[in-house]
Design a protein around this motif. Structure first.
Motif, PDB file in Angstrom:
ATOM      1  N   GLU A 256       0.838  -1.205   0.000  1.00 38.72           N
ATOM      2  CA  GLU A 256       0.000   0.000   0.000  1.00 38.72           C
ATOM      3  C   GLU A 256       0.872   1.254   0.000  1.00 38.72           C
ATOM      4  O   GLU A 256       0.597   2.223  -0.723  1.00 38.72           O
ATOM      5  CB  GLU A 256      -0.911   0.003   1.234  1.00 38.72           C
TER       6      GLU A 256
ATOM      7  N   MET B  63       2.416   1.787  -3.332  1.00 38.14           N
ATOM      8  CA  MET B  63       1.447   2.258  -4.322  1.00 38.14           C
ATOM      9  C   MET B  63       1.373   3.784  -4.341  1.00 38.14           C
ATOM     10  O   MET B  63       1.044   4.388  -5.365  1.00 38.14           O
ATOM     11  CB  MET B  63       0.071   1.653  -4.028  1.00 38.14           C
TER      12      MET B  63
ATOM     13  N   VAL C 138      -3.843  -4.709  -5.920  1.00 37.49           N
ATOM     14  CA  VAL C 138      -4.927  -4.671  -4.927  1.00 37.49           C
ATOM     15  C   VAL C 138      -5.315  -6.089  -4.505  1.00 37.49           C
ATOM     16  O   VAL C 138      -5.462  -6.381  -3.309  1.00 37.49           O
ATOM     17  CB  VAL C 138      -6.151  -3.921  -5.481  1.00 37.49           C
TER      18      VAL C 138
ATOM     19  N   HIS D 280      -9.475  -1.427   4.265  1.00 39.83           N
ATOM     20  CA  HIS D 280      -8.279  -0.967   3.543  1.00 39.83           C
ATOM     21  C   HIS D 280      -8.353  -1.354   2.066  1.00 39.83           C
ATOM     22  O   HIS D 280      -7.912  -0.596   1.198  1.00 39.83           O
ATOM     23  CB  HIS D 280      -7.021  -1.558   4.188  1.00 39.83           C
TER      24      HIS D 280
ATOM     25  N   ILE E  33      -7.985   1.322  -1.119  1.00 38.86           N
ATOM     26  CA  ILE E  33      -6.952   1.272  -2.162  1.00 38.86           C
ATOM     27  C   ILE E  33      -7.489   0.821  -3.511  1.00 38.86           C
ATOM     28  O   ILE E  33      -6.718   0.718  -4.481  1.00 38.86           O
ATOM     29  CB  ILE E  33      -5.796   0.343  -1.739  1.00 38.86           C
TER      30      ILE E  33
ATOM     31  N   ARG F 181      -6.459   2.901  -6.365  1.00 40.05           N
ATOM     32  CA  ARG F 181      -5.012   3.150  -6.431  1.00 40.05           C
ATOM     33  C   ARG F 181      -4.652   4.637  -6.366  1.00 40.05           C
ATOM     34  O   ARG F 181      -3.646   5.062  -6.933  1.00 40.05           O
ATOM     35  CB  ARG F 181      -4.413   2.522  -7.703  1.00 40.05           C
TER      36      ARG F 181
ATOM     37  N   CYS G 111      -4.418   5.328  -0.454  1.00 40.15           N
ATOM     38  CA  CYS G 111      -3.415   4.279  -0.228  1.00 40.15           C
ATOM     39  C   CYS G 111      -2.536   4.626   0.969  1.00 40.15           C
ATOM     40  O   CYS G 111      -2.206   3.757   1.793  1.00 40.15           O
ATOM     41  CB  CYS G 111      -2.548   4.096  -1.475  1.00 40.15           C
TER      42      CYS G 111
END
Length: 300
Positions: free
Chosen positions: A196, A199, A222, A263, A267, A270, A275
């Protein structure tokens, strides 16, 4: 112009991320959980204090090494460009000296345990030093970080169950397969939250040529993060449930799983900020697991 001592202190606190406790909390919760599991309950205030303070000190020392290693890369990443070493406010020698002092302070704490734990601390230090450079050679350096951030688990077992004997027989007796499997399970959690984190900087990292799990996993990032969470929680549940057999432990794991699902929602697109938010809040996942472990032993 000379920098005032108070300003220098502020720079050092910025260097060790004193204003961002999430970093050392990610290290602390699985380590304390391992202490409770190794002891079969409360391990005593001495070990709790040793591992709590040691975790804070070693995470701070790791920040010093990391910022020195990444200073040229960090210049090209918006989020890290203003770090003290990167912008030249703290010299390389200063950063490494501070890191050494912090590591020595942590080592002094370890010396109050036993020789087996002391021996394992050298392995932990080696991984801490190697990690910042691994992203130059390893496609998923988050796995190396996973070992570094999970090594408090076997050290906790050694501190609780170990002796001053330092050989393979003593290591096996004090640090059984349970400890190493817990380390492996925790490694998957680190893979989840540090992917994460990666990202957030993917575009910058692609431009400057750093390798990360977010880049390696590509469009499967992901899905991989969610799989990492699932493996972590499944392994810890399977390993700890037979030891505690408590509904309170399952409640803690359920709360951790609910956060992991949230979470995944954060995310899903993205985007940088969501993130980063998911990463920053991951210490609550570890806290939920820790509460489950502690209540499992303490409540029944």
């Amino acid at each position: 112009m000379d920098i005032k001592p108070t300003s220098r202190l502020a720079l050092y606190l910025q260097l060790i991320r004193w204003d961002r406790p999430a970093g050392w909390l990610l290290l602390l919760w699985p380590t304390l959980s391992a202490l409770w599991i190794a002891a079969g309950g409360f391990p005593g205030w001495h070990l709790v204090l040793v591992f709590t303070l040691g975790t804070i000190l070693m995470r701070s020392a790791g920040c010093c090494v990391n910022d020195v290693a990444d200073r040229e890369f960090d210049k090209h990443v918006k989020r890290t460009a203003q770090r003290p070493v990167t912008r030249g406010a703290v010299s390389i020698a200063e950063a490494l000296s501070l890191g050494a002092v912090l590591a020595l302070a942590a080592f002094a704490l370890v010396l109050t345990t036993n020789r087996l734990t002391v021996a394992l601390s050298f392995a932990a230090l080696l991984v801490t030093i190697v990690y910042p450079y691994s992203k130059r050679f390893v496609s998923m350096p988050q796995a190396v970080l996973g070992v570094a951030f999970s090594f408090g688990i076997p050290m906790a077992f050694a501190a609780v169950r170990g002796t001053d004997a330092v050989d393979l027989a003593a290591l096996y007796a004090a640090v059984p397969s349970l400890a190493w499997l817990l380390l492996l399970g925790n490694l998957f959690w680190v893979l989840a939250y540090d992917t994460e984190y990666a990202m957030v900087d993917r575009d910058d990292d692609l431009r400057i040529g750093i390798q990360t799990s977010a880049i390696t996993l590509g469009r499967y990032d992901v899905a991989a993060v969610m799989a990492f969470y699932a493996i972590h929680l499944a392994m810890w549940t399977a390993l700890v449930w037979p030891l505690v057999g408590s509904v309170w432990f399952l409640l803690g794991m359920t709360v951790a799983a609910a956060q992991a699902i949230w979470h995944g929602w954060l995310i899903r697109d993205r985007q940088r900020e969501p993130c980063f938010k998911a990463f920053r809040l991951n210490h609550w996942v570890g806290f939920a697991v820790f509460c489950g472990v502690v209540s499992g032993y303490g409540i029944g």
